[in-house]
Design a protein around this motif. Structure first.
Motif, PDB file in Angstrom:
ATOM      1  N   HIS A  58       0.828  -1.210   0.000  1.00 12.38           N
ATOM      2  CA  HIS A  58       0.000   0.000   0.000  1.00 12.38           C
ATOM      3  C   HIS A  58       0.861   1.258   0.000  1.00 12.38           C
ATOM      4  CE1 HIS A  58      -4.072  -1.395   0.458  1.00 12.38           C
ATOM      5  NE2 HIS A  58      -3.626  -2.349   1.246  1.00 12.38           N
ATOM      6  N   HIS A  59       2.017   1.149   0.584  1.00  8.64           N
ATOM      7  CA  HIS A  59       2.885   2.324   0.726  1.00  8.64           C
ATOM      8  C   HIS A  59       4.075   2.230  -0.200  1.00  8.64           C
ATOM      9  CE1 HIS A  59       1.236   0.895   4.668  1.00  8.64           C
ATOM     10  NE2 HIS A  59       0.471   1.909   4.365  1.00  8.64           N
ATOM     11  N   GLY A  60       4.045   1.282  -1.112  1.00  4.52           N
ATOM     12  CA  GLY A  60       5.145   1.146  -2.059  1.00  4.52           C
ATOM     13  C   GLY A  60       6.387   0.554  -1.424  1.00  4.52           C
ATOM     14  N   ALA A  61       6.218  -0.319  -0.427  1.00  3.54           N
ATOM     15  CA  ALA A  61       7.378  -0.875   0.262  1.00  3.54           C
ATOM     16  C   ALA A  61       8.277  -1.636  -0.709  1.00  3.54           C
ATOM     17  CB  ALA A  61       6.920  -1.811   1.369  1.00  3.54           C
ATOM     18  N   GLY A  62       9.572  -1.543  -0.479  1.00  5.95           N
ATOM     19  CA  GLY A  62      10.533  -2.198  -1.344  1.00  5.95           C
ATOM     20  C   GLY A  62      10.955  -1.309  -2.505  1.00  5.95           C
ATOM     21  N   LYS A  63      10.133  -0.311  -2.797  1.00  6.01           N
ATOM     22  CA  LYS A  63      10.525   0.666  -3.825  1.00  6.01           C
ATOM     23  C   LYS A  63      11.330   1.771  -3.152  1.00  6.01           C
ATOM     24  CE  LYS A  63       6.332   0.005  -6.453  1.00  6.01           C
ATOM     25  NZ  LYS A  63       4.968   0.507  -6.498  1.00  6.01           N
ATOM     26  N   ARG A  64      12.049   2.490  -3.996  1.00  9.19           N
ATOM     27  CA  ARG A  64      12.814   3.622  -3.448  1.00  9.19           C
ATOM     28  C   ARG A  64      11.894   4.830  -3.350  1.00  9.19           C
ATOM     29  NH1 ARG A  64      17.954   1.884  -3.082  1.00  9.19           N
ATOM     30  NH2 ARG A  64      18.271  -0.068  -4.224  1.00  9.19           N
ATOM     31  N   GLY A  65      12.190   5.693  -2.379  1.00 11.70           N
ATOM     32  CA  GLY A  65      11.312   6.839  -2.127  1.00 11.70           C
ATOM     33  C   GLY A  65      11.027   7.661  -3.370  1.00 11.70           C
ATOM     34  N   PHE A  66      12.067   7.961  -4.134  1.00 12.40           N
ATOM     35  CA  PHE A  66      11.844   8.833  -5.293  1.00 12.40           C
ATOM     36  C   PHE A  66      10.958   8.150  -6.330  1.00 12.40           C
ATOM     37  CE2 PHE A  66      15.587   6.446  -6.590  1.00 12.40           C
ATOM     38  CZ  PHE A  66      15.402   6.240  -7.954  1.00 12.40           C
ATOM     39  N   GLN A  67      11.040   6.813  -6.366  1.00 16.29           N
ATOM     40  CA  GLN A  67      10.182   6.079  -7.301  1.00 16.29           C
ATOM     41  C   GLN A  67       8.721   6.192  -6.887  1.00 16.29           C
ATOM     42  OE1 GLN A  67      12.264   2.371  -6.717  1.00 16.29           O
ATOM     43  NE2 GLN A  67      13.379   2.549  -8.668  1.00 16.29           N
ATOM     44  N   ILE A  68       8.491   6.137  -5.578  1.00 20.14           N
ATOM     45  CA  ILE A  68       7.120   6.280  -5.071  1.00 20.14           C
ATOM     46  C   ILE A  68       6.598   7.670  -5.415  1.00 20.14           C
ATOM     47  CG2 ILE A  68       5.681   6.272  -2.998  1.00 20.14           C
ATOM     48  CD1 ILE A  68       7.752   4.330  -1.755  1.00 20.14           C
ATOM     49  N   GLY A  69       7.458   8.668  -5.227  1.00 22.28           N
ATOM     50  CA  GLY A  69       7.079  10.042  -5.552  1.00 22.28           C
ATOM     51  C   GLY A  69       6.744  10.195  -7.029  1.00 22.28           C
ATOM     52  N   GLU A  70       7.601   9.628  -7.875  1.00 24.04           N
ATOM     53  CA  GLU A  70       7.368   9.736  -9.322  1.00 24.04           C
ATOM     54  C   GLU A  70       6.072   9.033  -9.715  1.00 24.04           C
ATOM     55  OE1 GLU A  70      11.014   8.133 -10.818  1.00 24.04           O
ATOM     56  OE2 GLU A  70      12.096  10.039 -10.628  1.00 24.04           O
ATOM     57  N   GLU A  71       5.832   7.887  -9.096  1.00 24.27           N
ATOM     58  CA  GLU A  71       4.587   7.158  -9.407  1.00 24.27           C
ATOM     59  C   GLU A  71       3.356   7.959  -9.012  1.00 24.27           C
ATOM     60  OE1 GLU A  71       4.453   3.241  -7.696  1.00 24.27           O
ATOM     61  OE2 GLU A  71       6.204   2.599  -8.875  1.00 24.27           O
ATOM     62  N   LEU A  72       3.431   8.594  -7.849  1.00 20.40           N
ATOM     63  CA  LEU A  72       2.281   9.393  -7.399  1.00 20.40           C
ATOM     64  C   LEU A  72       2.009  10.533  -8.375  1.00 20.40           C
ATOM     65  CD1 LEU A  72       2.826   9.657  -3.527  1.00 20.40           C
ATOM     66  CD2 LEU A  72       1.007   8.436  -4.707  1.00 20.40           C
ATOM     67  N   VAL A  73       3.086  11.166  -8.832  1.00 20.53           N
ATOM     68  CA  VAL A  73       2.923  12.270  -9.786  1.00 20.53           C
ATOM     69  C   VAL A  73       2.324  11.735 -11.093  1.00 20.53           C
ATOM     70  CG1 VAL A  73       4.139  13.974 -11.191  1.00 20.53           C
ATOM     71  CG2 VAL A  73       4.766  13.672  -8.791  1.00 20.53           C
TER      72      VAL A  73
END
Lengths: 360, 389, 239
Positions: A58-73
């Motif tokens: 749910h929180h994008g665990a295992g992904k890198r933070g910037f990847q989560i940010g890019e996905e949200l955008v």
């Protein structure tokens, strides 16, 4: 008055994890949110997080933070959420209007509902020499190296052993610097054991019950003096950078200006915006999400954003209360899990990994 | 709390209360200063530091202000805190020939009232005020206009009063005034009773409420003034500055008041001063909006426009803050000073209407005289409460 | 007989379960609540090492050993550049970062599926195998700190607010005058009234005042917030 005024249903201030999740939640209820962010990219602090995140999928665990940010955008782009970048919410007046400044103009926004997700700012630590160039917030150092590709120093002392201190120290090593020491006043490491261990496995030591006496240097930092609080002995570490990771304070200026009540909660970063379980503040139709409501993990900020999005949509009459209640229940359950870190402290767990694994 | 007693109780820890306590203590009185919040929490902590003689009505108000300016010089020496008193001189700017005409006739009145005012032509203004707009056709200059740091002044006066024996009670609310046989006997406060036979009300916008406790009507109402603050820069203004509309607003002079509907609503008048710390304070408004102390987009915009109109050179300065204070406004804009008929021992020092900083020293001095000697060295009857009846 | 199994150095209850989610064979179980530490079922594990790459804590290692051999291979997560090359001799570090021996790099896997966490497989002697947790990334400057005498007692004054150049001693003097509210201390001291608008120093003022008065920061009150929240040019406010 020469400011033009634009009217919107929902304005979200801040395009970090909380703000973007709030907007995504709102758009899923046929709301047309407008997201403001003063930076030139959306994603907030996620963009400088190069480590993999904890949590669940749910929180994008295992992904890198910037990847989560890019996905949200990207998701926001897919859903055609309007994000105005380089747009500073400079004021939130008591009549409910928001003064926005972008590189070309300044204008007022009037919204029926406003979600404030402005995040937090690093806390300072003052000691003789703290104003020397080279002394900086650990988050600032992280921005320098991970966003701007500038190494903040060659040999660095990290102050604070919370997750930020541990993560940034590790990333400094990744970027090519060395860590002279990590200084912690407490008698135990504050951050997660796994973050501590990443450093431990590099042979980097954390000095518990130590404090900074002062920084030395003429034009910039040349050394840091550190006191062992148990023996009183003071040591000089030659460094060209001191990073301060001593906590964050919520950026409460906008809600405070608007008239939202604050409360003091040291565990959540100090002065935070008072809010209920559904992220409503003391001002009608003003909501908070993320660090501004209390400094916690990005995964928590994302869930809070969703909650705030639901609350705004309920108050705008876009979701039925029953449907909202079900959605909230799921989110609150996940939040409970995320927050339910047991009392077990890292420092208490001194079993060696050898011992542990050999008994598997 | 045990029952306190005091020779004189002063209600209000703003600049007027602090000045009154200071002059009372100087005369050896035993003073209790009662403040509901903390020192300078009201208008004294949210204003500029203008000591502007040119804006005072020729007559008793101007006379009072001139005496007060002289006292500042003494205070500067006597107080332990630097009050940043600066006899910089002040300018009233005229941006049209009509305004200049009005200014000239006004200057004449001030001169005949004994104020040292000169009219400058456009070139002289340019030389005095580097970087001012070409639109300015002239100005009046008074070398006795000055500035001070109002917060340092309040703190300095209170601190010195305290050193001379004044007791300061903070976070203490006056809840009632006990009057018996037409004489003040006691104050009931949130921290207990205070036995006293003399009470000075210096409660600013709270004076109305205090008055009610003594069953008198003190006609002060809050008038909001908004100010914006720039980043600190090297000294560049040199003078305290106002425009003609400011003069119009201060003195209710219809012909030079703002013309626009917005200007009227905001009670707009341009002021600028550079403080010792380098910030430029740009003002200001005069609005009747109750107890609201928020700053508004309308006022910030209007002040910024005015500032750039008069001082185009500062347009690239960063504005770092805005603030608003509630001035205790009296119906005629003049302070309310002196005793009250029928209540012995009750004195008013309030209603300064935006002149509190300027008039604080003389107010404190005269009220101390009145309380201790029963008479004042300057006639304060023009400021009596009874003028409104 | 070949044996493949993992070691998990995850001892603390933190909210994290990617290892469980990625495992195709349910060999790792976190369950609910998500803060539980993982349990490992070796009998279900085929040694695919997906968990080694995904673990945000970089704390899972794959061990491959063969009966009768005095060598074993440890696969560890590695996030430094340059990556070691196959066949290279590497210094092996233990859990405390101490060098415990040497190993030969057998495999380097760094594809998209590892998402930046390379998998380095190092062949080491059985004697140190289970202790291996890292390989040396580079020689660092680990010069020892120098003992300094007579530093503790002296008080050095310094700026607590750099915008307004307010010294700590000045702030303390004012606070000791009996100022009991943070908004007033800000007014009198000017700490927080500068260009940074208090972002760098308000917190310091709060804690200093709290120390002196013995009141909690919550009791001291929060100063008002006034527009703008960032410096904005006057001409921009002109509209």
């Amino acid at each position: 008055m020469s400011y033009t005024c634009e009217e919107r249903d929902l304005v979200v201030i801040g395009a970090g994890p909380a703000g973007l999740c709030a907007a995504l939640e709102a758009v899923s209820h046929k709301c047309d949110p407008l997201v403001l962010d003063e930076n030139h990219r959306g994603g907030g602090q996620l963009l400088k997080q190069v480590h993999k995140f904890f949590g669940s999928h749910h929180h994008g665990a295992g992904k890198r933070g910037f990847q989560i940010g890019e996905e949200l955008v990207e998701k926001c782009e897919e859903k055609q959420v309007e994000i105005r970048l380089n747009s500073l919410a400079a004021a939130f007046f008591q009549d409910g209007s928001i003064l926005v400044r972008d590189p070309k103009k300044i204008y007022l926004l009037k919204s029926k509902a406003t979600i404030i997700a402005t995040g937090a700012v690093e806390k300072p630590l003052a000691f003789p020499g703290w104003t020397l160039p080279g002394v900086m917030g650990a988050g600032g150092a992280q921005t320098l190296m991970n966003v701007h590709r500038v190494l903040p120093g060659r040999r660095i002392a990290m102050v604070g052993s919370g997750n930020v201190g541990l993560i940034v120290a590790y990333q400094l090593v990744q970027a090519g610097a060395s860590i002279a020491c990590i200084i912690e006043v407490d008698d135990k490491v504050k951050g997660y054991q796994v973050h501590r261990d990443k450093l431990r496995k590099l042979g980097i030591k954390i000095l518990l019950r130590h404090r900074v006496v002062r920084a030395e240097g003429d034009d910039c930092v040349r050394a840091v003096l550190v006191e062992d609080m148990q023996t009183g002995r003071v040591f000089r570490y030659k460094v060209d950078g001191i990073c301060l990771a001593v906590g964050m304070s919520p950026l409460v200026e906008l809600p405070l200006m608007r008239g939202c009540e604050l409360e003091y909660n040291l565990r959540l970063g100090g002065w935070v915006v008072r809010h209920d379980e559904n992220m409503r503040t003391s001002c009608p139709n003003v909501y908070v999400a993320g660090d501004v409501s209390g400094v916690e993990e990005a995964s928590i900020a994302m869930e809070e954003g969703r909650l705030a999005g639901i609350s705004a949509c309920v108050d705008l009459g876009l979701i039925a209360k029953g449907k909202a209640q079900n959605k909230r229940k799921e989110i609150l359950e996940r939040l409970r899990e995320l927050r339910a870190i047991s009392g077990k402290e890292v420092g208490e767990d001194q079993r060696s990994s050898e011992e542990r694994n050999l008994t598997v | 709390m045990e029952v306190l007693s005091a020779e004189v109780a002063v209600i209000g820890g703003g600049v007027i209360g602090a000045a009154t306590a200071y002059y009372l203590s100087k005369e050896g009185a035993e003073v209790l200063l009662i403040e509901a919040e903390d020192l300078a929490s009201g208008a004294s902590g949210a204003c500029d530091g203008f000591l502007f003689l040119q804006s005072k009505k020729p007559g008793p108000q101007l006379d009072l202000a001139r005496e007060s300016i002289n006292l500042f010089a003494e205070l500067e020496k006597d107080l332990d805190i630097d009050i940043e008193f600066n006899r910089c001189g002040g300018l009233v700017l005229a941006k049209s020939t009509e305004e200049l005409k009005a200014l000239k006739s006004y200057a004449k009145k001030m001169k005949s009232a004994g104020l040292d005012v000169e009219i400058l032509n456009a070139t002289e203004v340019k030389n005095t005020l580097v970087g001012c707009s070409d639109q300015i056709v002239g100005a009046s200059h008074c070398k006795d206009d000055a500035q001070v740091n109002p917060i340092a002044l309040t703190l300095g006066l209170a601190k010195k009063a305290q050193d001379m024996g004044t007791t300061i009670l903070k976070k203490c609310r006056v809840e009632n005034i006990v009057i018996a046989n037409d004489r003040v006997r006691e104050l009931k406060t949130s921290l207990g009773s205070v036995h006293t036979r003399r009470v000075v009300c210096a409660a600013g916008i709270g004076s109305n409420q205090i008055g009610k406790m003594a069953i008198i009507d003190v006609p002060v109402m809050p008038r909001k003034g908004q100010i914006i603050v720039t980043e600190p820069v090297a000294p560049m203004l040199g003078k305290v500055i106002s425009d003609m509309e400011y003069l119009g607003m201060k003195q209710n002079l219809e012909e030079i008041m703002p013309k626009s509907e917005e200007g009227r609503r905001l009670g707009l008048g341009f002021t600028a001063e550079q403080t010792k710390s380098g910030n430029i304070l740009l003002g200001s408004t005069r609005e009747f909006v109750g107890m609201d102390t928020s700053t508004t987009p309308e006022a910030i915009n209007a002040i910024a426009k005015n500032a750039i109109t008069y001082l185009p050179k500062i347009e690239d300065l960063d504005v770092i803050r805005s603030f608003a204070g509630l001035r205790p406004y009296s119906p005629d804009g003049l302070p309310i000073l002196g005793g009250v008929k029928g209540i012995k021992g009750f004195y008013l020092a309030t209603g300064h209407s935006g002149d509190g900083i300027c008039l604080a020293p003389i107010t404190g001095k005269l009220i101390a005289e009145l309380v201790l000697d029963g008479e004042t060295s300057i006639d304060i009857s023009p400021f009596s409460l009874s003028r409104f009846k | 007989m070949k044996r493949k199994y993992i070691l998990i150095d995850c001892f603390q209850d933190i909210p994290c379960n990617p290892c469980e989610e990625i495992c195709p064979h349910k060999a790792i179980e976190v369950g609910s609540p998500i803060t539980r530490t993982p349990r490992y079922y070796e009998e279900r594990c085929d040694g695919c090492a997906k968990c080694v790459a995904v673990c945000p804590g970089l704390c899972i290692y794959l061990v491959e050993e063969e009966e009768g051999s005095d060598k074993m291979t440890i696969t560890l997560p590695y996030e430094f550049l340059p990556l070691p090359r196959k066949g290279e001799l590497a210094s092996v570090l233990d859990y405390n970062g101490r060098e415990v021996g040497q190993g030969i790099v057998k495999r380097v896997k760094n594809t998209k599926s590892e998402n930046g966490t390379a998998l380095i497989s190092v062949e080491v002697s059985r004697a140190i195998g289970l202790a291996a947790r890292n390989i040396l990334i580079r020689k660092t400057d680990d010069s020892e700190p120098e003992l300094v005498e007579g530093e503790r007692e002296s008080f050095t004054d310094f700026q607590i607010c750099r915008c307004e150049e307010v010294l700590l001693s000045e702030l303390r003097t004012l606070a000791k005058m009996g100022i009991v509210f943070a908004p007033n201390l800000r007014r009198f001291s000017r700490v927080g009234l500068g260009l940074c608008q208090g972002k760098a120093c308000s917190e310091l003022m709060f804690s200093e005042l709290s120390n002196i008065t013995g009141m909690t920061v919550g009791e001291l009150g929060h100063p008002k917030a006034r527009p703008p929240v960032r410096p904005i040019k006057l001409r921009e406010l002109f509209g």
